[in-house]
Design a protein around this motif. Structure first.
Motif, PDB file in Angstrom:
ATOM      1  N   ARG A  38       0.776  -0.928  -0.203  1.00 25.18           N
ATOM      2  CA  ARG A  38       0.024  -0.225  -0.059  1.00 25.18           C
ATOM      3  C   ARG A  38       0.880   1.374  -0.149  1.00 25.18           C
ATOM      4  N   GLU A  39       0.282   2.359  -0.049  1.00 25.95           N
ATOM      5  CA  GLU A  39       1.083   3.782  -0.612  1.00 25.95           C
ATOM      6  C   GLU A  39       1.930   3.901   1.191  1.00 25.95           C
ATOM      7  N   SER A  40       3.395   4.107   0.894  1.00 28.57           N
ATOM      8  CA  SER A  40       3.831   4.280   2.070  1.00 28.57           C
ATOM      9  C   SER A  40       3.489   5.731   2.798  1.00 28.57           C
ATOM     10  N   ARG A  41       2.795   6.373   2.115  1.00 27.39           N
ATOM     11  CA  ARG A  41       2.644   7.580   3.013  1.00 27.39           C
ATOM     12  C   ARG A  41       1.937   7.082   3.883  1.00 27.39           C
ATOM     13  N   LEU A  42       0.735   5.994   3.104  1.00 23.29           N
ATOM     14  CA  LEU A  42      -1.082   5.656   4.011  1.00 23.29           C
ATOM     15  C   LEU A  42      -0.238   5.113   5.570  1.00 23.29           C
ATOM     16  N   MET A  43       1.151   3.550   4.987  1.00 21.11           N
ATOM     17  CA  MET A  43       1.204   3.017   5.820  1.00 21.11           C
ATOM     18  C   MET A  43       2.071   3.293   6.437  1.00 21.11           C
ATOM     19  N   ALA A  44       2.757   4.517   6.760  1.00 21.58           N
ATOM     20  CA  ALA A  44       3.947   5.258   7.847  1.00 21.58           C
ATOM     21  C   ALA A  44       3.183   6.172   8.437  1.00 21.58           C
ATOM     22  N   LYS A  45       1.867   6.570   8.370  1.00 27.62           N
ATOM     23  CA  LYS A  45       1.738   8.105   9.312  1.00 27.62           C
ATOM     24  C   LYS A  45       0.387   7.686  10.308  1.00 27.62           C
ATOM     25  N   PHE A  46       1.129   7.859  11.872  1.00 27.80           N
ATOM     26  CA  PHE A  46       0.705   7.340  12.503  1.00 27.80           C
ATOM     27  C   PHE A  46       0.634   8.444  13.822  1.00 27.80           C
ATOM     28  N   ASP A  47      -0.517   8.990  14.414  1.00 29.41           N
ATOM     29  CA  ASP A  47       0.025  10.203  14.211  1.00 29.41           C
ATOM     30  C   ASP A  47      -0.204  10.617  15.739  1.00 29.41           C
ATOM     31  N   HIS A  48      -1.190   9.274  16.268  1.00 27.95           N
ATOM     32  CA  HIS A  48      -0.940   8.396  17.852  1.00 27.95           C
ATOM     33  C   HIS A  48      -1.709   7.400  17.594  1.00 27.95           C
ATOM     34  N   ILE A  49      -1.001   6.415  18.938  1.00 31.19           N
ATOM     35  CA  ILE A  49      -0.495   5.925  18.938  1.00 31.19           C
ATOM     36  C   ILE A  49      -1.698   4.977  18.870  1.00 31.19           C
ATOM     37  N   VAL A  50      -2.701   5.090  18.574  1.00 35.57           N
ATOM     38  CA  VAL A  50      -3.591   4.022  18.438  1.00 35.57           C
ATOM     39  C   VAL A  50      -4.220   3.605  17.051  1.00 35.57           C
ATOM     40  N   ASN A  51      -3.347   4.621  16.273  1.00 33.81           N
ATOM     41  CA  ASN A  51      -3.057   5.067  14.741  1.00 33.81           C
ATOM     42  C   ASN A  51      -2.114   3.267  14.675  1.00 33.81           C
ATOM     43  N   LEU A  52      -1.184   3.289  15.427  1.00 32.83           N
ATOM     44  CA  LEU A  52      -0.191   2.027  15.213  1.00 32.83           C
ATOM     45  C   LEU A  52      -0.546   1.208  14.437  1.00 32.83           C
ATOM     46  N   PRO A  53      -0.423  -0.110  13.240  1.00 35.00           N
ATOM     47  CA  PRO A  53      -0.872  -0.906  13.344  1.00 35.00           C
ATOM     48  C   PRO A  53      -0.762  -2.415  14.235  1.00 35.00           C
ATOM     49  N   LYS A  54      -1.174  -3.049  14.150  1.00 33.49           N
ATOM     50  CA  LYS A  54      -1.730  -4.553  15.465  1.00 33.49           C
ATOM     51  C   LYS A  54      -0.686  -4.967  15.726  1.00 33.49           C
ATOM     52  N   ILE A  55       0.570  -4.857  14.389  1.00 33.83           N
ATOM     53  CA  ILE A  55       2.043  -5.714  15.257  1.00 33.83           C
ATOM     54  C   ILE A  55       3.051  -4.951  15.304  1.00 33.83           C
ATOM     55  N   PHE A  56       2.505  -3.820  15.587  1.00 42.08           N
ATOM     56  CA  PHE A  56       3.424  -3.067  16.036  1.00 42.08           C
ATOM     57  C   PHE A  56       3.118  -2.521  17.648  1.00 42.08           C
ATOM     58  N   ARG A  57       1.870  -2.031  18.091  1.00 38.81           N
ATOM     59  CA  ARG A  57       1.475  -2.191  18.890  1.00 38.81           C
ATOM     60  C   ARG A  57       1.899  -3.373  20.161  1.00 38.81           C
ATOM     61  N   ASP A  58       1.337  -4.637  18.837  1.00 37.25           N
ATOM     62  CA  ASP A  58       1.695  -5.811  20.347  1.00 37.25           C
ATOM     63  C   ASP A  58       3.339  -5.679  20.704  1.00 37.25           C
ATOM     64  N   ASN A  59       4.597  -5.487  19.908  1.00 38.67           N
ATOM     65  CA  ASN A  59       5.448  -5.571  20.004  1.00 38.67           C
ATOM     66  C   ASN A  59       6.351  -4.493  20.207  1.00 38.67           C
ATOM     67  N   ASN A  60       5.643  -3.193  20.690  1.00 33.90           N
ATOM     68  CA  ASN A  60       6.575  -2.036  21.006  1.00 33.90           C
ATOM     69  C   ASN A  60       7.103  -1.445  20.320  1.00 33.90           C
ATOM     70  N   LEU A  61       6.827  -1.566  18.740  1.00 31.43           N
ATOM     71  CA  LEU A  61       7.644  -0.703  18.090  1.00 31.43           C
ATOM     72  C   LEU A  61       7.045   0.219  17.405  1.00 31.43           C
ATOM     73  N   SER A  62       7.405   1.129  16.379  1.00 34.81           N
ATOM     74  CA  SER A  62       7.705   2.402  16.168  1.00 34.81           C
ATOM     75  C   SER A  62       7.655   2.485  15.076  1.00 34.81           C
ATOM     76  N   ILE A  63       7.654   3.582  13.789  1.00 33.75           N
ATOM     77  CA  ILE A  63       8.733   4.201  12.622  1.00 33.75           C
ATOM     78  C   ILE A  63       9.042   5.301  12.251  1.00 33.75           C
ATOM     79  N   LEU A  64       9.616   5.935  12.000  1.00 34.82           N
ATOM     80  CA  LEU A  64       9.915   7.029  11.402  1.00 34.82           C
ATOM     81  C   LEU A  64      10.685   7.318   9.804  1.00 34.82           C
ATOM     82  N   PRO A  65      10.164   8.205   9.230  1.00 31.05           N
ATOM     83  CA  PRO A  65      10.910   8.495   8.165  1.00 31.05           C
ATOM     84  C   PRO A  65      12.238   8.988   8.286  1.00 31.05           C
TER      85      PRO A  65
END
Length: 359
Positions: A38-65
Motif C-alpha cells: 500500500r502507498e507508504s504515505r498511508l502505511m507510515a502515518k501514525f499521528d497517535h499511538i492508537v493508529n499504529l498497526p496491531k503488529i507494531f503495538r503488540d511488539n512496542n514498535l514505531s516507525i520514523l521517516p
C-alpha cells in the motif's frame, strides 16, 4: 483488521522485520518495499499511538521517516501524552466586527482554525508579542542527527535524517522567535513528537532566532495551545511542556425566551429499532467526530487510520451518532444528518445547549 494491519503483517513476514529489530536494534525499510502492499504515505502515518498497526503495538514498535525514500522501525518512544489542565481558565476573545470573510461558527478544518486564531490576535496574545505568519506547507528537513529513547530498555539510539519531508501548519515570527504550530481539529490524548521535532530541527539550523514548538487543538470551539521546549536539541525525548493556554471566541448570551421556546419544541421519540444502545463513553469525542464529518464524509477505515480512534472506538462512536440521529451511513460512507449540520454551525453557547438534549 485495517488495510494497514494487513499490509504490515505481510511486510513483517516477508522481510523478517521483528527478527531484524531484535537482532540489530532497528530495521530500515524502503518506501518502494512498503508500496508493494500500500502507498507508504498511508502505511507510515501514525499521528497517535492508537493508529499504529496491531503488529507494531503488540511488539512496542514505531516507525520514523529518515529520508524521502526510507523509514526506520524500532522500539522507539515516538509519542507524547497530552493532558488538558482543567484548572486553567479559558480566555474569552471578542470576534472583530470588521472581519467578514471568517465564519467563526464554521472552523472545522485545522487551517481555518489556525488562520482564525492568527487574524483575531490570539497567536499574538499566546506569545505576548506581535507575530507575522511567515511559514507553512511541506518542506525538506535537511540533514541532522538525533537520539531517541528505546521504550523497552530506556537506552538511547542514534538516528540520522537526510532530507526527509516535514509539514508545518503555521510558522509565526516575532522579533526574537519563530513559533511553529502543529494543529489538530480534535481533542487528543497523545501526539507524534516528530510532527514538531523535525520542523524544529529544520528551522533551528536555518535561523538565529529561538524556535518554539507548539501543539494547538481546536475542539468544541476551544483553542488549546501547548507550548513546548526541547532541553537538548539533539534529544528527541527531551521535550517538556512549558505552558498551556485556552481560548474561546465569546458568543452572545442565550435569552431565557429562546430556551423556553426550545423546550416547548422538544419531543420524546421512541428508541431506534435497529440501532443498539451506544457504548461510547465520552461525549466530547462524539462532538469531535461529527465535527470531522462536517468537513468531509469518511469511511470507517479513514476514521480509524487518520484520527484518534481505533477500530472498536470507530464502531462505538459512529453507532452513537446514528443512534442520536446525527450521523447516517450511505453505503460505506458516514455523513452528517441535516440536523447535525445545523447544530454545528451555531455559536458555541447555543450549540452546546442544543447538544445537551442528546446527552
Amino acid at each position: 483488521m485495517t488495510k494497514n494491519d494487513v499490509g504490515w503483517e505481510k511486510l513483517f513476514e516477508r522481510y523478517k522485520i521483528l527478527e531484524e529489530v531484535n537482532k540489530n536494534g532497528c530495521f530500515k525499510i524502503e518506501a518502494s518495499q512498503i508500496n508493494q502492499e500500500r502507498e507508504s504515505r498511508l502505511m507510515a502515518k501514525f499521528d497517535h499511538i492508537v493508529n499504529l498497526p496491531k503488529i507494531f503495538r503488540d511488539n512496542n514498535l514505531s516507525i520514523l521517516p529518515i529520508s524521502r525514500s526510507q523509514y526506520i522501525i524500532g522500539h522507539f518512544h515516538t509519542h507524547l501524552p497530552v493532558k488538558y489542565d482543567l484548572e486553567i481558565p479559558t480566555i474569552y476573545w471578542q470576534f472583530p466586527r470588521e472581519i467578514e470573510t471568517i465564519d467563526y461558527t464554521n472552523l472545522y478544518s485545522e487551517s481555518s482554525a489556525l488562520l482564525c486564531a492568527f487574524n483575531l490576535g490570539i497567536i499574538d496574545d499566546l506569545v505576548e508579542s506581535k507575530t507575522r505568519f511567515t511559514v507553512s506547507g511541506r518542506m525538506s528537513t535537511g540533514t541532522f542527527d538525533f537520539s531517541i529513547e528505546n521504550c523497552i530498555n530506556n537506552q538511547s539510539y542514534s538516528i540520522n535524517v537526510i532530507n526527509s519531508q516535514c509539514e508545518i501548519d503555521g510558522g509565526f515570527e516575532t522579533d526574537d522567535r519563530l513559533i511553529l504550530i502543529e494543529a489538530k481539529n480534535y481533542r487528543v490524548e497523545d501526539f507524534l513528537i516528530r510532527q514538531i521535532y523535525y520542523p524544529y530541527r529544520l528551522w533551528s539550523n536555518k535561523i538565529t532566532k529561538k524556535v518554539v514548538p507548539v501543539l494547538m487543538t481546536y475542539s468544541n470551539d476551544i483553542f488549546s495551545f501547548f507550548i513546548y521546549e526541547f532541553a537538548d536539541i539533539s534529544d528527541y525525548n527531551s521535550i517538556t511542556l512549558v505552558e498551556q493556554k485556552n481560548y474561546e471566541i465569546a458568543s452572545e448570551e442565550i435569552r431565557t425566551s429562546e430556551v423556553n421556546s426550545l423546550l416547548t419544541q422538544m419531543k420524546i421519540i421512541p428508541e431506534p429499532a435497529k440501532i443498539p444502545f451506544p457504548q461510547a463513553d465520552k461525549f466530547d469525542r462524539l462532538i469531535d467526530l461529527i465535527s470531522l464529518l462536517l468537513e468531509n464524509d469518511l469511511t470507517p477505515n479513514e476514521i480509524t487510520e487518520n484520527y484518534q480512534f481505533d477500530k472498536r472506538q470507530t464502531d462505538y462512536y459512529t453507532s452513537a451518532g446514528k443512534y442520536l440521529g446525527l450521523i447516517e451511513k450511505q453505503g460505506k460512507i458516514f455523513t452528517l444528518t441535516d440536523e447535525a449540520k445545523y447544530i454545528l454551525r451555531q455559536p458555541h453557547q447555543w450549540k452546546n445547549y442544543l447538544m445537551r438534549k442528546y446527552k
